[in-house]
Design a protein around this motif. Structure first.
Motif, PDB file in Angstrom:
ATOM      1  N   GLY A 175     127.702  25.011  10.407  1.00 44.94           N
ATOM      2  CA  GLY A 175     126.958  24.469  11.541  1.00 44.94           C
ATOM      3  C   GLY A 175     127.029  22.957  11.447  1.00 44.94           C
ATOM      4  N   GLY A 176     126.443  22.284  12.420  1.00 41.31           N
ATOM      5  CA  GLY A 176     126.447  20.825  12.404  1.00 41.31           C
ATOM      6  C   GLY A 176     125.037  20.291  12.263  1.00 41.31           C
ATOM      7  N   LEU A 177     124.881  19.297  11.358  1.00 43.82           N
ATOM      8  CA  LEU A 177     123.601  18.574  11.296  1.00 43.82           C
ATOM      9  C   LEU A 177     123.774  17.305  12.122  1.00 43.82           C
ATOM     10  CD1 LEU A 177     120.724  18.385   9.826  1.00 43.82           C
ATOM     11  CD2 LEU A 177     121.853  16.657   8.401  1.00 43.82           C
ATOM     12  N   VAL A 178     123.003  17.193  13.176  1.00 43.48           N
ATOM     13  CA  VAL A 178     123.034  16.010  14.046  1.00 43.48           C
ATOM     14  C   VAL A 178     121.588  15.546  14.230  1.00 43.48           C
ATOM     15  CG1 VAL A 178     125.175  16.646  15.235  1.00 43.48           C
ATOM     16  CG2 VAL A 178     122.975  17.547  16.069  1.00 43.48           C
ATOM     17  N   PRO A 179     121.367  14.326  14.712  1.00 42.16           N
ATOM     18  CA  PRO A 179     119.989  13.849  14.844  1.00 42.16           C
ATOM     19  C   PRO A 179     119.076  14.842  15.565  1.00 42.16           C
ATOM     20  CG  PRO A 179     121.514  12.057  15.238  1.00 42.16           C
ATOM     21  CD  PRO A 179     122.355  13.295  15.073  1.00 42.16           C
ATOM     22  N   GLU A 180     119.626  15.483  16.606  1.00 49.09           N
ATOM     23  CA  GLU A 180     118.767  16.375  17.403  1.00 49.09           C
ATOM     24  C   GLU A 180     118.152  17.495  16.566  1.00 49.09           C
ATOM     25  OE1 GLU A 180     120.760  18.303  20.633  1.00 49.09           O
ATOM     26  OE2 GLU A 180     118.978  19.408  21.236  1.00 49.09           O
ATOM     27  N   ASN A 181     118.989  18.178  15.748  1.00 50.70           N
ATOM     28  CA  ASN A 181     118.377  19.284  14.974  1.00 50.70           C
ATOM     29  C   ASN A 181     117.790  18.803  13.649  1.00 50.70           C
ATOM     30  OD1 ASN A 181     120.665  19.094  13.306  1.00 50.70           O
ATOM     31  ND2 ASN A 181     121.688  20.858  14.275  1.00 50.70           N
ATOM     32  N   ALA A 182     118.118  17.561  13.263  1.00 51.44           N
ATOM     33  CA  ALA A 182     117.455  17.001  12.069  1.00 51.44           C
ATOM     34  C   ALA A 182     116.022  16.609  12.422  1.00 51.44           C
ATOM     35  CB  ALA A 182     118.226  15.786  11.565  1.00 51.44           C
ATOM     36  N   LEU A 183     115.820  16.278  13.692  1.00 45.92           N
ATOM     37  CA  LEU A 183     114.475  15.883  14.143  1.00 45.92           C
ATOM     38  C   LEU A 183     113.708  17.067  14.709  1.00 45.92           C
ATOM     39  CD1 LEU A 183     115.512  12.494  15.782  1.00 45.92           C
ATOM     40  CD2 LEU A 183     114.344  12.845  13.571  1.00 45.92           C
ATOM     41  N   LYS A 220     118.238  13.963   4.505  1.00 46.93           N
ATOM     42  CA  LYS A 220     117.116  14.398   3.656  1.00 46.93           C
ATOM     43  C   LYS A 220     116.324  15.509   4.364  1.00 46.93           C
ATOM     44  CE  LYS A 220     115.923  10.069   1.513  1.00 46.93           C
ATOM     45  NZ  LYS A 220     114.935   8.968   1.557  1.00 46.93           N
ATOM     46  N   ALA A 221     116.094  15.316   5.648  1.00 43.28           N
ATOM     47  CA  ALA A 221     115.335  16.333   6.416  1.00 43.28           C
ATOM     48  C   ALA A 221     116.097  17.657   6.425  1.00 43.28           C
ATOM     49  CB  ALA A 221     115.108  15.827   7.837  1.00 43.28           C
ATOM     50  N   GLY A 222     117.405  17.565   6.649  1.00 44.28           N
ATOM     51  CA  GLY A 222     118.222  18.786   6.667  1.00 44.28           C
ATOM     52  C   GLY A 222     118.221  19.493   5.335  1.00 44.28           C
ATOM     53  N   LEU A 223     118.233  18.704   4.252  1.00 44.68           N
ATOM     54  CA  LEU A 223     118.289  19.307   2.909  1.00 44.68           C
ATOM     55  C   LEU A 223     117.041  20.130   2.618  1.00 44.68           C
ATOM     56  CD1 LEU A 223     119.827  16.336   0.906  1.00 44.68           C
ATOM     57  CD2 LEU A 223     120.845  18.616   1.161  1.00 44.68           C
ATOM     58  N   SER A 224     115.929  19.725   3.236  1.00 43.45           N
ATOM     59  CA  SER A 224     114.685  20.477   2.949  1.00 43.45           C
ATOM     60  C   SER A 224     114.814  21.911   3.482  1.00 43.45           C
ATOM     61  CB  SER A 224     113.493  19.788   3.607  1.00 43.45           C
ATOM     62  OG  SER A 224     113.665  19.772   5.026  1.00 43.45           O
ATOM     63  N   VAL A 225     115.560  22.086   4.573  1.00 48.27           N
ATOM     64  CA  VAL A 225     115.779  23.436   5.123  1.00 48.27           C
ATOM     65  C   VAL A 225     116.890  24.136   4.341  1.00 48.27           C
ATOM     66  CG1 VAL A 225     116.386  24.754   7.192  1.00 48.27           C
ATOM     67  CG2 VAL A 225     115.013  22.667   7.414  1.00 48.27           C
ATOM     68  N   LEU A 226     117.916  23.398   3.993  1.00 44.66           N
ATOM     69  CA  LEU A 226     119.045  23.996   3.248  1.00 44.66           C
ATOM     70  C   LEU A 226     118.568  24.539   1.903  1.00 44.66           C
ATOM     71  CD1 LEU A 226     121.660  21.282   4.098  1.00 44.66           C
ATOM     72  CD2 LEU A 226     121.944  23.719   4.628  1.00 44.66           C
ATOM     73  N   ALA A 227     117.567  23.872   1.308  1.00 45.95           N
ATOM     74  CA  ALA A 227     117.046  24.316   0.003  1.00 45.95           C
ATOM     75  C   ALA A 227     116.497  25.740   0.124  1.00 45.95           C
ATOM     76  CB  ALA A 227     115.955  23.357  -0.466  1.00 45.95           C
ATOM     77  N   SER A 281     120.671  13.221  -3.998  1.00 45.81           N
ATOM     78  CA  SER A 281     121.086  14.418  -4.762  1.00 45.81           C
ATOM     79  C   SER A 281     120.282  14.550  -6.061  1.00 45.81           C
ATOM     80  CB  SER A 281     122.576  14.362  -5.085  1.00 45.81           C
ATOM     81  OG  SER A 281     122.857  13.315  -5.998  1.00 45.81           O
ATOM     82  N   LYS A 282     119.657  13.436  -6.504  1.00 48.62           N
ATOM     83  CA  LYS A 282     118.888  13.538  -7.756  1.00 48.62           C
ATOM     84  C   LYS A 282     117.749  14.547  -7.614  1.00 48.62           C
ATOM     85  CE  LYS A 282     116.043   9.394  -6.828  1.00 48.62           C
ATOM     86  NZ  LYS A 282     115.477  10.034  -5.663  1.00 48.62           N
ATOM     87  N   ASP A 283     117.331  14.833  -6.374  1.00 51.54           N
ATOM     88  CA  ASP A 283     116.248  15.811  -6.159  1.00 51.54           C
ATOM     89  C   ASP A 283     116.756  17.249  -6.036  1.00 51.54           C
ATOM     90  OD1 ASP A 283     114.747  13.327  -4.030  1.00 51.54           O
ATOM     91  OD2 ASP A 283     114.373  13.749  -6.165  1.00 51.54           O
ATOM     92  N   THR A 284     118.080  17.412  -6.137  1.00 54.89           N
ATOM     93  CA  THR A 284     118.625  18.780  -5.973  1.00 54.89           C
ATOM     94  C   THR A 284     118.764  19.475  -7.326  1.00 54.89           C
ATOM     95  OG1 THR A 284     120.900  18.000  -6.236  1.00 54.89           O
ATOM     96  CG2 THR A 284     120.009  18.069  -3.973  1.00 54.89           C
ATOM     97  N   ALA A 293     119.232  23.232  -2.589  1.00 56.26           N
ATOM     98  CA  ALA A 293     120.184  22.578  -1.660  1.00 56.26           C
ATOM     99  C   ALA A 293     121.343  22.036  -2.478  1.00 56.26           C
ATOM    100  CB  ALA A 293     119.479  21.451  -0.927  1.00 56.26           C
ATOM    101  N   HIS A 294     122.464  21.819  -1.823  1.00 55.99           N
ATOM    102  CA  HIS A 294     123.673  21.333  -2.507  1.00 55.99           C
ATOM    103  C   HIS A 294     124.351  20.312  -1.594  1.00 55.99           C
ATOM    104  CE1 HIS A 294     127.248  21.549  -5.128  1.00 55.99           C
ATOM    105  NE2 HIS A 294     127.928  21.442  -4.014  1.00 55.99           N
ATOM    106  N   ILE A 295     124.815  19.228  -2.187  1.00 56.93           N
ATOM    107  CA  ILE A 295     125.542  18.211  -1.411  1.00 56.93           C
ATOM    108  C   ILE A 295     127.014  18.273  -1.789  1.00 56.93           C
ATOM    109  CG2 ILE A 295     125.860  15.731  -1.037  1.00 56.93           C
ATOM    110  CD1 ILE A 295     122.852  15.351  -1.455  1.00 56.93           C
ATOM    111  N   HIS A 296     127.876  18.389  -0.791  1.00 62.47           N
ATOM    112  CA  HIS A 296     129.325  18.427  -1.043  1.00 62.47           C
ATOM    113  C   HIS A 296     129.982  17.297  -0.257  1.00 62.47           C
ATOM    114  CE1 HIS A 296     133.302  20.048  -1.833  1.00 62.47           C
ATOM    115  NE2 HIS A 296     133.571  19.966  -0.551  1.00 62.47           N
TER     116      HIS A 296
END
Ligand SMILES: NC(=O)NC(NC(N)=O)C(=O)[O-]
Ligand SMILES: [Zn+2]
Ligand SMILES: [Zn+2]
Length: 512
Positions: A175-183, A220-227, A281-284, A293-296
């Motif tokens: 999927g795509g993370l864009v400002p609209e769904n990050a907000l 950061k906002a997206g990562l909270s959901v990805l987690a 990423s230090k919080d992952t 969550a994972h950052i690639h």
């Protein structure tokens, strides 16, 4: 007791079965989505679906063995060591590949297939035909260059509908993370719940207006959901800095000279983006607020400061990984001819010293996996005739060639076939969270490529290429080694000697 048995027990059984049904319907793993139930023999160039394949070189997690692989109903049911020692099978059910290599099918987790909306750029049909011809048995399609972009559960549905009946290999979706769904994280949550394998974001303009870039706060906002879903974000990691020679306003630079383009996107852009990402990423790590969550980092081109930041983050236990692409490992800025916009991509292909250091990082395991970042377009946008590197579309077209390209250039640096399989199959499957794929092991899908590393060929107009605008591929004209012979997806022989099995056969869309 009788009362209980005849009255309560049946009720209880019904209640439990409803609970189990609804639980698995909403479980947060990407369920498999069978899109077609053709009779098996139409899904394969083989007449049967229980058979053995044998070879003197089979890539297994335990190393390369001589032996046989038993395949039944699309899965690997046994792996027998010892060439010619397969089980009790009738002679005609054994396909002997001699000394050709039997390897897990490649899993390309970074492709832009551009459908719906820009099918003239590629599309599922030609894109997945090219994949099958290249020994790629699963692709994970990016959420942009298609129109509309895949940023909600509704636009994901448009993708699944567009792909149905057109695919020749298994297909998953980012999927795509864009400002609209990050907000508005509910949209993102629904998108993940609808089955995307993770989300993609750009920290710089993507080149596509309807896929806007994100800031580190959006990420950061997206990562909270990805987690919550234990899924990755895959990030185009360039952050515009004012040290890029912005040639738009410096018109005495020659736009036909590759260096003019190269100087507009220095390694500092990747370093700046990755510095922000490792700050998050230090919080992952285990116990961190973003654990799960994972950052690639996608298509890393900078082998110096950027890579050092990633190594440091990995060493402290962050959940972070990185890919690079064959074009950064095959080509160098010094050899790109004037005006040859086939080589334009972002981040840009850098110099020979950088290429050597990227190979070193690949062989030492600091770079986790490879992808093609197959990003085709139409001739009118690639501007090959005009040769203007500043105006041309950025993206290398290569989906069918990743195996021979990686092998041809990698073997000069000491790349082994086992390492190649980790880079192109096992680790990409792990990143995308795709179970039962990536290795030749009992119980896994029989996703297999059979190829001949020693066989050389010319990638010219006589070679069967299935990419829609193959003439725009930077690899055309190359002499490569490593010819794909046969490709199996879930035990279906989907490609052999230039021929494909019918589309949508025995392959699935990896999404709910
Ligand atoms: N919109 C794109 O396909 N961009 C791609 N273009 C490249 N890599 O040049 C990418 O992955 O960034
Ligand atoms: Zn990118
Ligand atoms: Zn891309």
């Amino acid at each position: 007791m009788d009362q209980f048995v005849w009255r309560v027990l049946p009720l209880l059984t019904i209640l439990i079965s409803f609970f189990v049904f609804f639980y698995f319907q909403n479980s947060d793993t990407a369920q498999l989505y069978p899109i077609i139930k053709l009779p098996r023999n139409q899904c394969s160039l083989l007449p049967h679906h229980h058979f053995w394949i044998s070879s003197k070189r089979i890539v297994t997690p335990q190393g390369i063995i001589s032996g046989s692989v038993e395949i039944n109903e699309g899965r690997i049911v046994s792996v027998v060591e010892g060439y010619g020692k397969q089980g009790q099978s009738k002679q005609e059910e054994i396909i002997d590949y001699g000394d050709a290599v039997i390897m897990p099918g490649l899993i390309d987790v970074h492709v832009h297939l551009d459908e719906p909306g820009r099918t003239e750029w590629e599309g599922f049909d030609t894109g997945t035909r090219a994949a099958a011809a290249g020994g790629v048995t699963t692709v994970v399609d990016m959420p942009l260059n298609n129109y509309p972009t895949t940023v909600s559960k509704e636009t994901l549905k448009l993708k699944l509908d567009a792909a149905e009946d057109k695919i020749y290999v298994d297909v998953g979706f980012w999927g795509g993370l864009v400002p609209e769904n990050a907000l508005n994280l509910t949209i993102l949550d629904e998108l993940l719940s609808a089955g995307v394998l993770g989300v993609k974001s750009f920290m710089c303009p993507s080149g596509i207006n309807d896929f806007p870039m994100t800031t580190i706060d959006h990420i950061k906002a997206g990562l909270s959901v990805l987690a919550k879903y234990k899924r990755p974000i895959v990030v185009h990691s360039e952050l515009v800095q004012d040290d890029g020679n912005d040639s738009e306003h410096d018109d005495n630079r020659d736009p036909h000279d590759y260096l003019t383009y190269l100087n507009t996107r220095p390694p500092s852009w990747e370093e700046a983006a990755i510095r922000q990402l490792v700050g998050v990423s230090k919080d992952t790590g285990i116990g961190g607020s973003l654990e799960g969550a994972h950052i690639h980092i996608v298509h890393l081109s900078d082998s110096s400061a950027s890579l050092d930041l990633i190594k440091e983050a990995k060493s402290r236990g962050d959940s972070i990984s990185v890919e690079t692409c064959p074009h950064y490992l095959a080509f160098t800025s010094e050899e790109i001819p004037n005006g040859d916009t086939r080589f334009k991509c972002s981040p840009p292909i850098r110099d020979a010293q950088n290429k050597d250091k990227l190979w070193e990082a690949v062989l030492e395991g600091h770079i986790d996996l490879l992808t093609t970042d197959h990003s085709p377009t139409v001739p009118e946008l690639k501007l090959l005739e005009e040769g203007d590197f500043l105006k041309a579309w950025g993206g290398i077209s290569s989906l069918q060639f990743n195996l021979p390209v990686t092998w041809s250039y990698g073997k000069k640096y000491g790349l082994t076939i086992e390492q190649l399989s980790l880079l192109w199959s096992k680790r990409p499957a792990a990143l995308a969270g795709i179970e039962s794929k990536g290795t030749i092991e009992v119980g896994n899908h029989a996703d297999i490529v059979v190829w001949q590393p020693e066989q050389e060929f010319d990638l010219d107009d006589n070679y069967p290429v299935f990419i829609k605008h193959y003439e725009l591929s930077a690899y055309m004209g190359s002499r490569l080694s490593g010819k794909v012979l046969d490709t199996y997806v879930r035990g279906n022989l989907v490609f052999k000697d230039g021929k494909h099995a019918p589309s949508a056969c025995g392959v699935q869309i990896l999404a709910t």
